[in-house]
Motif scaffolding. Sequence first.
Motif, short mmCIF file in Angstrom:
data_model
loop_
_atom_site.label_atom_id
_atom_site.label_comp_id
_atom_site.label_asym_id
_atom_site.label_seq_id
_atom_site.Cartn_x
_atom_site.Cartn_y
_atom_site.Cartn_z
N VAL A 48 0.83 -1.20 0.00
CA VAL A 48 0.00 0.00 0.00
C VAL A 48 0.87 1.25 0.00
O VAL A 48 0.56 2.25 -0.66
CB VAL A 48 -0.95 -0.02 1.21
CG1 VAL A 48 -1.75 1.27 1.30
CG2 VAL A 48 -1.89 -1.22 1.11
N VAL A 49 1.97 1.22 0.75
CA VAL A 49 2.89 2.35 0.76
C VAL A 49 3.41 2.63 -0.65
O VAL A 49 3.45 3.77 -1.12
CB VAL A 49 4.06 2.09 1.73
CG1 VAL A 49 5.15 3.15 1.58
CG2 VAL A 49 3.55 2.07 3.17
N ARG A 50 3.81 1.56 -1.34
CA ARG A 50 4.30 1.74 -2.71
C ARG A 50 3.20 2.26 -3.63
O ARG A 50 3.44 3.12 -4.49
CB ARG A 50 4.86 0.42 -3.24
CG ARG A 50 6.19 0.05 -2.61
CD ARG A 50 6.71 -1.28 -3.12
NE ARG A 50 8.05 -1.54 -2.62
CZ ARG A 50 8.67 -2.70 -2.71
NH1 ARG A 50 8.07 -3.73 -3.29
NH2 ARG A 50 9.88 -2.86 -2.24
N LEU A 51 1.99 1.76 -3.45
CA LEU A 51 0.89 2.20 -4.29
C LEU A 51 0.59 3.68 -4.07
O LEU A 51 0.36 4.43 -5.03
CB LEU A 51 -0.35 1.35 -3.99
CG LEU A 51 -1.57 1.55 -4.89
CD1 LEU A 51 -1.21 1.23 -6.34
CD2 LEU A 51 -2.71 0.67 -4.44
N LEU A 52 0.61 4.13 -2.83
CA LEU A 52 0.36 5.54 -2.54
C LEU A 52 1.51 6.43 -3.01
O LEU A 52 1.29 7.56 -3.43
CB LEU A 52 0.11 5.73 -1.05
CG LEU A 52 -1.20 5.12 -0.53
CD1 LEU A 52 -1.28 5.24 0.99
CD2 LEU A 52 -2.41 5.79 -1.17
N THR B 21 10.08 -0.74 -9.48
CA THR B 21 8.68 -0.56 -9.87
C THR B 21 8.15 0.81 -9.48
O THR B 21 7.54 1.49 -10.30
CB THR B 21 7.80 -1.65 -9.23
OG1 THR B 21 7.99 -1.63 -7.81
CG2 THR B 21 8.16 -3.03 -9.75
N ALA B 22 8.39 1.23 -8.25
CA ALA B 22 7.86 2.50 -7.76
C ALA B 22 8.77 3.65 -8.19
O ALA B 22 9.96 3.46 -8.44
CB ALA B 22 7.75 2.47 -6.24
N PRO B 23 8.22 4.86 -8.28
CA PRO B 23 9.07 6.02 -8.61
C PRO B 23 10.01 6.35 -7.46
O PRO B 23 9.65 6.23 -6.28
CB PRO B 23 8.04 7.15 -8.82
CG PRO B 23 6.83 6.72 -8.06
CD PRO B 23 6.80 5.23 -8.15
#
Length: 448
Positions: free
Chosen positions: A167-171, A257-259
Amino acid sequence: MSERVIPGRRGGLIILGAADALWAGLTAGSAVPAASAAFTCSPANARAGYVLLGGRVVATVKASGGQWSVPEIEVRRAAAELNAVEMDRQDLVRIGPFRSAQKQNEKTPLRWRQRITRELQELGDPERAARREGGRPHHLAGIDWRRIVVEQTRDRTARTWWLPRAVVRLLDVAEHTETQWLQAARTRQESAAVTEPPSHHRQAQAADGRQTTSPDCPTAPLRPYNEELQGHLYSVLSRKPGISRKVAGWTCAICRTAPAAVLDHCHEHGYVRAPVCHSCNTQERPDHLYSNDIRVANHYTRLFHTHTADWLHHWHRCPGCRTRTTLPLPHLAAWTAHIACRSLRPTHRDPRGSRARNPCGVLRVSWTGSHSAPNSCLLTVAVDFCPSGEHRVLARVPYREAAKRFGTWLAETAPAVAAAAGPDRLDGLPTRFRPVIADTSSEGLALF
């Protein structure tokens, strides 16, 4: 499967109430809990021209009747992306509160860490909570974070809040996407103001003639990190203009994957390692690091077991650590407790009566010593919070012995990383290391 009829649908657009129902229905089985009012409750704001759903920006359209609508296909795409996210509820990341406020991206209205911290702090203040829009439910990017936030207390006073890493990565992705979208929209508006007469009001129109406040603003794709910052000192690079914008253009060098959001660097030698996302930066950072001791948390299992080669390569992006074939002192201390001394850790019977035995308490490592007294740096591995009331010392390991053990383990565990390390690979290493831990002899020297 028959498609459910959505009230308020017209020409591929659906009104916000119908979009709420569609979003809730499509994400009912998602591992990440979705909000039931993603389009109509704070912080969603259709008048801003868009609504965030996970890592996707959904443009809003104001129809001729004055009702705000969104493209149905975009809602479905966002739901499919959220449903594809896998979440481990045990893999948690601390999101606050912290002693010093974490830097927030002021260019995006989301600022999810700041929002969550503020709302959780208000829970303890009934008057402030009552003033919040009549108690309406809040969400972030269509995610009902309150259903998965974990609160932990220490000494019955200090509270900390945690969310699953997925969820942290998604946010973080949502915050990055929003920033890119707003920048692209601003650029289009500025270019339109230059090319068009001031009296000409620029409006984008949908296919059926309805007006929209949201131009189609593509976001710039992230680029992979290819060691462009290798050998740079953080103290120099962090002061260069535009470095934050440059960092945000890379994907995280660890999860890929994440910015990226921050420059991870070695505090001992001062070198930049790589741009990483907030999630990986939290995972890399030692847990409960004090002046001369560290508590070895569960996330070291991932660092030293399941993703070992990737993390060792990342740490050895620092020329100082690579040349010395070791890790910064806090990480070496954690490795010593987690790997070299794990067989010494006592266990206790499961209180529920099963034959299983649970590891005792929580491991903690402290260090003492002086550079002016050779071989004086000593790592002490101990157990805190023992269920039986004991607090025992498991081992005392000299620093040089710990470093030698790590070198042997490195060669066996990650031979490619070990082959790139060694004293013959100086890479411009400074002759004087930057001290990171205060010397216990009060002579102002490092521990090594």
